[in-house]
Design a protein around this motif. Structure first.
Motif, PDB file in Angstrom:
ATOM      1  N   PRO A  14       0.821  -1.222   0.000  1.00  0.00           N
ATOM      2  CA  PRO A  14       0.000   0.000   0.000  1.00  0.00           C
ATOM      3  C   PRO A  14       0.852   1.269   0.000  1.00  0.00           C
ATOM      4  O   PRO A  14       0.513   2.258  -0.640  1.00  0.00           O
ATOM      5  CB  PRO A  14      -0.826  -0.114   1.282  1.00  0.00           C
ATOM      6  N   VAL A  15       1.960   1.216   0.746  1.00  0.00           N
ATOM      7  CA  VAL A  15       2.918   2.329   0.781  1.00  0.00           C
ATOM      8  C   VAL A  15       4.326   1.735   0.799  1.00  0.00           C
ATOM      9  O   VAL A  15       4.502   0.529   0.953  1.00  0.00           O
ATOM     10  CB  VAL A  15       2.715   3.217   2.044  1.00  0.00           C
ATOM     11  N   ASN A  16       5.299   2.588   0.659  1.00  0.00           N
ATOM     12  CA  ASN A  16       6.699   2.145   0.719  1.00  0.00           C
ATOM     13  C   ASN A  16       7.122   2.018   2.183  1.00  0.00           C
ATOM     14  O   ASN A  16       7.246   2.998   2.903  1.00  0.00           O
ATOM     15  CB  ASN A  16       7.593   3.158  -0.008  1.00  0.00           C
ATOM     16  N   TYR A  17       7.324   0.760   2.638  1.00  0.00           N
ATOM     17  CA  TYR A  17       7.730   0.542   4.027  1.00  0.00           C
ATOM     18  C   TYR A  17       9.239   0.628   4.210  1.00  0.00           C
ATOM     19  O   TYR A  17       9.734   0.537   5.349  1.00  0.00           O
ATOM     20  CB  TYR A  17       7.231  -0.829   4.505  1.00  0.00           C
ATOM     21  N   GLY A  18       9.961   0.814   3.137  1.00  0.00           N
ATOM     22  CA  GLY A  18      11.414   1.013   3.227  1.00  0.00           C
ATOM     23  C   GLY A  18      12.121  -0.175   3.855  1.00  0.00           C
ATOM     24  O   GLY A  18      11.746  -1.338   3.655  1.00  0.00           O
ATOM     25  N   GLU A  19      13.162   0.126   4.639  1.00  0.00           N
ATOM     26  CA  GLU A  19      13.905  -0.945   5.303  1.00  0.00           C
ATOM     27  C   GLU A  19      13.105  -1.460   6.494  1.00  0.00           C
ATOM     28  O   GLU A  19      12.737  -0.691   7.383  1.00  0.00           O
ATOM     29  CB  GLU A  19      15.269  -0.419   5.753  1.00  0.00           C
ATOM     30  N   SER A  20      12.867  -2.761   6.502  1.00  0.00           N
ATOM     31  CA  SER A  20      11.981  -3.354   7.516  1.00  0.00           C
ATOM     32  C   SER A  20      12.583  -4.623   8.106  1.00  0.00           C
ATOM     33  O   SER A  20      13.254  -5.393   7.414  1.00  0.00           O
ATOM     34  CB  SER A  20      10.618  -3.702   6.892  1.00  0.00           C
ATOM     35  N   THR A  21      12.318  -4.818   9.382  1.00  0.00           N
ATOM     36  CA  THR A  21      12.681  -6.078  10.039  1.00  0.00           C
ATOM     37  C   THR A  21      11.601  -7.109   9.732  1.00  0.00           C
ATOM     38  O   THR A  21      10.530  -6.782   9.180  1.00  0.00           O
ATOM     39  CB  THR A  21      12.762  -5.894  11.555  1.00  0.00           C
ATOM     40  N   LEU A  22      11.841  -8.355  10.124  1.00  0.00           N
ATOM     41  CA  LEU A  22      10.825  -9.391   9.950  1.00  0.00           C
ATOM     42  C   LEU A  22       9.555  -9.038  10.715  1.00  0.00           C
ATOM     43  O   LEU A  22       8.446  -9.266  10.238  1.00  0.00           O
ATOM     44  CB  LEU A  22      11.373 -10.743  10.429  1.00  0.00           C
ATOM     45  N   GLU A  23       9.719  -8.461  11.910  1.00  0.00           N
ATOM     46  CA  GLU A  23       8.550  -8.079  12.698  1.00  0.00           C
ATOM     47  C   GLU A  23       7.734  -7.025  11.983  1.00  0.00           C
ATOM     48  O   GLU A  23       6.497  -7.099  11.943  1.00  0.00           O
ATOM     49  CB  GLU A  23       8.987  -7.569  14.074  1.00  0.00           C
ATOM     50  N   ARG A  24       8.400  -6.048  11.404  1.00  0.00           N
ATOM     51  CA  ARG A  24       7.682  -4.988  10.695  1.00  0.00           C
ATOM     52  C   ARG A  24       6.987  -5.551   9.444  1.00  0.00           C
ATOM     53  O   ARG A  24       5.877  -5.131   9.105  1.00  0.00           O
ATOM     54  CB  ARG A  24       8.653  -3.871  10.318  1.00  0.00           C
ATOM     55  N   ILE A  25       7.625  -6.502   8.780  1.00  0.00           N
ATOM     56  CA  ILE A  25       7.014  -7.112   7.594  1.00  0.00           C
ATOM     57  C   ILE A  25       5.723  -7.827   7.972  1.00  0.00           C
ATOM     58  O   ILE A  25       4.717  -7.742   7.276  1.00  0.00           O
ATOM     59  CB  ILE A  25       8.015  -8.067   6.908  1.00  0.00           C
ATOM     60  N   LEU A  26       5.739  -8.523   9.127  1.00  0.00           N
ATOM     61  CA  LEU A  26       4.510  -9.171   9.598  1.00  0.00           C
ATOM     62  C   LEU A  26       3.486  -8.147  10.069  1.00  0.00           C
ATOM     63  O   LEU A  26       2.303  -8.237   9.750  1.00  0.00           O
ATOM     64  CB  LEU A  26       4.821 -10.134  10.747  1.00  0.00           C
ATOM     65  N   SER A  27       3.931  -7.178  10.815  1.00  0.00           N
ATOM     66  CA  SER A  27       3.029  -6.178  11.377  1.00  0.00           C
ATOM     67  C   SER A  27       2.318  -5.392  10.283  1.00  0.00           C
ATOM     68  O   SER A  27       1.109  -5.149  10.363  1.00  0.00           O
ATOM     69  CB  SER A  27       3.812  -5.219  12.287  1.00  0.00           C
ATOM     70  N   LYS A  28       3.059  -5.006   9.248  1.00  0.00           N
ATOM     71  CA  LYS A  28       2.489  -4.235   8.144  1.00  0.00           C
ATOM     72  C   LYS A  28       1.932  -5.122   7.039  1.00  0.00           C
ATOM     73  O   LYS A  28       1.278  -4.639   6.122  1.00  0.00           O
ATOM     74  CB  LYS A  28       3.558  -3.308   7.553  1.00  0.00           C
ATOM     75  N   SER A  29       2.236  -6.424   7.117  1.00  0.00           N
ATOM     76  CA  SER A  29       1.833  -7.399   6.097  1.00  0.00           C
ATOM     77  C   SER A  29       2.362  -7.000   4.730  1.00  0.00           C
ATOM     78  O   SER A  29       1.629  -6.899   3.753  1.00  0.00           O
ATOM     79  CB  SER A  29       0.303  -7.542   6.052  1.00  0.00           C
ATOM     80  N   SER A  30       3.665  -6.821   4.657  1.00  0.00           N
ATOM     81  CA  SER A  30       4.306  -6.367   3.423  1.00  0.00           C
ATOM     82  C   SER A  30       4.429  -7.497   2.407  1.00  0.00           C
ATOM     83  O   SER A  30       5.092  -8.510   2.659  1.00  0.00           O
ATOM     84  CB  SER A  30       5.696  -5.818   3.748  1.00  0.00           C
ATOM     85  N   GLN A  31       3.815  -7.286   1.261  1.00  0.00           N
ATOM     86  CA  GLN A  31       3.938  -8.256   0.165  1.00  0.00           C
ATOM     87  C   GLN A  31       5.357  -8.255  -0.400  1.00  0.00           C
ATOM     88  O   GLN A  31       5.910  -9.309  -0.718  1.00  0.00           O
ATOM     89  CB  GLN A  31       2.943  -7.929  -0.967  1.00  0.00           C
ATOM     90  N   VAL A  32       5.902  -7.061  -0.537  1.00  0.00           N
ATOM     91  CA  VAL A  32       7.246  -6.936  -1.111  1.00  0.00           C
ATOM     92  C   VAL A  32       8.271  -7.607  -0.197  1.00  0.00           C
ATOM     93  O   VAL A  32       9.141  -8.348  -0.653  1.00  0.00           O
ATOM     94  CB  VAL A  32       7.607  -5.455  -1.339  1.00  0.00           C
ATOM     95  N   GLY A  33       8.134  -7.363   1.111  1.00  0.00           N
ATOM     96  CA  GLY A  33       9.062  -7.967   2.066  1.00  0.00           C
ATOM     97  C   GLY A  33       8.988  -9.477   2.040  1.00  0.00           C
ATOM     98  O   GLY A  33      10.015 -10.179   2.010  1.00  0.00           O
TER      99      GLY A  33
END
Length: 597
Positions: free
Chosen positions: A338-357
């Motif tokens: 939905p937006v650019n989450y930039g540099e993310s940890t595994l926790e942030r990828i789960l929390s934001k549900s990043s498809q790209v991550g």
């Protein structure tokens, strides 16, 4: 007269006497036969018809189905079935008008029944109306119509009606299981009918019981794992949300973490098994979607993707994945956040549900580590409940995997699971990495439930901490609506595109909203999975639609089970009552999430 002549004369007289006696007996027998066959034939025939020795079936009581607390879910109640003899009733046309009036009192069309009688004029047995209350049957029986009587039978009744029908199922008019547990355990529930010899009058009424030929043996009772209170709570919460969102369908499952028992399993749409008048028009409501329907789980699978990443050794909890610029091109597809989450940890990828991550993680390690985790938590395998129509899901393994197939696998596309399978997979995290089977039957010995470790405790603890961040208020996660003020929750949202079978492709305007999680984190007791199919309106994400239902059901279930709170709360943060900083000591479960948020 000589002695010889006297003896001869005496012998002749004796022969004459014997002859006359025999002739008298024969005359008496002949007269009796004439009397029986000709003179009093009608009278005697009536008396013979009026008292007939018959062998009657003794109906067997079908076993009751009970919930884990002994509350009835299916019971058999004594009823009567009205019966007539077509051949006999046609001999009494003078009683038809009164008979027709009595039929109307029990909602039977006399003209329709008359046609049936005439079509079956050569038969001696025909049902008028089956399995009705004795009070209703008496509306006809009290008139003592010739050729009409009642048979004793049983009728199945379901106290929770539509609330539990997808689990309990139903039996037909002959008390033979047709759906659900009624079908799966039909042999266990079914009784063995008996037989008795009775003397009946011409109306079919029993004058006396002569003897019991065979005693009827009742069926066995069956105790399920279901908790009626939690079942009702889950059904009410799910139905309200499906109705409010004008959704097409929905499911909810609640599991006991310790034993794997299914405490609640509900599905929408539903139907009332006690009223089957329009059952043929409610076929869509017959399906238990929680166990018989497979769907693509969407971003809920990111929990397992992160687990595989940690196991691979290529990533740890401090690893940074660059998701810039918010999308990634793979093969001929573009995967976006939905937006650019930039540099993310595994926790942030789960929390934001990043498809790209998730895609970048999958491409770095390949499909095998992910497939291995998915198999270990039970996907692609039968649940072993014995429930009719149980889905094993579908976990494919291509000979050659494209990059796009690897990436989409990481966020829950390209394979299918049932909601119950999804709940079982998350129960692995709630049990600290131990895989346990699920059960529809009550487990008496909770201490001896089999289990096998499939994920290490350390990795489970790390993933659980990440899943808790998905729900934590103020953390910016997608699942904050699943937050419960009294108990710590770990879970994951999911929003998967709906696959249109008729079109042969994804419908980008319709979604399946999911949420899965467990509580309380400090000592997990229950796992809950909620799916809402094709919600209408502006809100369709798992965090918007399914998460609030999860919170409602889970909070209520914890109250019913008297699970003490593990939060000493503060406006934005929750502190555990036990093990505040001992993440490694916590049993864990992972949450589910769909493709788009």
């Amino acid at each position: 007269m000589s002695a010889r002549q006297a003896a001869k004369k005496h012998t002749s007289w004796r022969l004459y006497f014997v002859f006359m006696v025999i002739l008298s007996l024969l005359s008496t027998i002949a007269w009796k036969v004439l009397d029986l066959q000709v003179i009093n034939n009608e009278t005697l025939q009536f008396q013979g018809d009026a008292r007939t020795v018959r062998n009657d079936v003794i109906a067997a009581h079908r076993g009751n189905i009970l919930d884990r607390n002994g509350q009835p879910l299916a019971i058999s109640t004594p009823v009567q079935s009205l019966v007539l003899n077509p051949r006999e009733i046609l001999q009494y046309p003078e009683q038809w008008d009164r008979f027709a009036e009595a039929l109307l009192s029990i909602n039977i069309n006399p003209d329709v029944l008359r046609n049936r009688i005439q079509e079956n004029a050569g038969r001696e047995f025909m049902f008028i109306k089956r399995r009705i209350p004795p009070v209703e049957a008496n509306q006809v029986l009290r008139h003592s119509f010739n050729g009409v009587w009642a048979e004793e039978e049983y009728k199945r009744f379901y106290p929770l009606g539509e609330v539990a029908v997808h689990v309990v199922g139903l039996a037909n008019s002959d008390e033979v299981g047709q759906e659900g547990v009624e079908l799966a355990y039909d042999d266990w529930l079914e009784g063995t009918p008996g037989s008795k010899q009775v003397l009946k009058d011409r109306n079919g009424s029993i004058i006396s019981e002569l003897r019991i030929n065979q005693v009827a043996e009742p069926g066995n009772d069956l105790v399920l794992s279901i908790d009626s209170e939690i079942q009702f709570l889950a059904y009410k919460a799910l139905k309200e949300e499906v109705t409010r969102r004008y959704a097409n369908a929905g499911t909810a499952v609640v599991l006991n973490v310790e034993t794997g028992e299914i405490l609640a399993m509900v599905s929408q749409p539903s139907y009332n098994p006690n009223n089957r008048a329009n059952l043929s028009q409610q076929l869509d409501g017959l399906k238990n979607r929680a166990i018989a329907e497979a769907l693509e789980p969407g971003s809920t699978v990111k929990t397992f993707t992160v687990t595989a990443a940690l196991e691979s050794g290529l990533f740890d909890t401090e690893s940074i994945i660059d998701t810039s610029p918010g999308y990634i091109r793979i093969d001929r597809s573009v995967i976006r956040d939905p937006v650019n989450y930039g540099e993310s940890t595994l926790e942030r990828i789960l929390s934001k549900s990043s498809q790209v991550g998730a895609s970048r993680i999958a491409l770095a390690m390949g499909q095998e580590p992910m497939l291995d985790v998915l198999r270990r938590v039970g996907f692609g395998q039968s649940l072993g409940t014995g429930f009719p129509g149980e889905s094993a899901g579908l976990l494919v393994n291509h000979n050659r995997w494209s990059d796009s197939e690897i990436a989409t696998l990481a966020y829950g596309y390209g394979f299918q699971v049932s909601p119950l399978q999804l709940a079982q997979a998350y129960m692995v995290y709630a049990n600290g990495g131990i895989y346990k089977p699920v059960s529809l039957l009550k487990i008496e010995d909770a201490d001896n439930v089999p289990g096998i470790r499939v994920i290490s405790e350390d990795i489970v603890a790390s993933v659980t901490q990440m899943l808790e961040s998905v729900v934590r208020p103020g953390g910016g996660g997608t699942g904050t609506r699943a937050y419960i003020p009294s108990h710590r929750v770990a879970g994951k949202t999911g929003t998967a595109w709906y696959y249109d079978v008729q079109r042969g492709g994804y419908d980008d305007e319709n979604y399946i909203s999911l949420f899965a999680g467990f509580a309380p984190v400090s000592n997990p007791k229950i796992v809950t999975v909620v799916t809402i199919h094709e919600p209408q309106g502006k809100e369709y994400g798992g965090g918007q639609v399914a998460a609030p239902v999860f919170a409602n059901i889970t909070a209520g279930a914890l109250r019913i089970l008297n699970v003490p709170p593990d939060i000493i709360s503060n406006a934005s943060e929750s502190l555990s009552l036990e093990g505040l900083n001992s993440a490694a000591s916590r049993p864990s479960l992972a949450g589910l999430s769909g493709g788009r948020q």
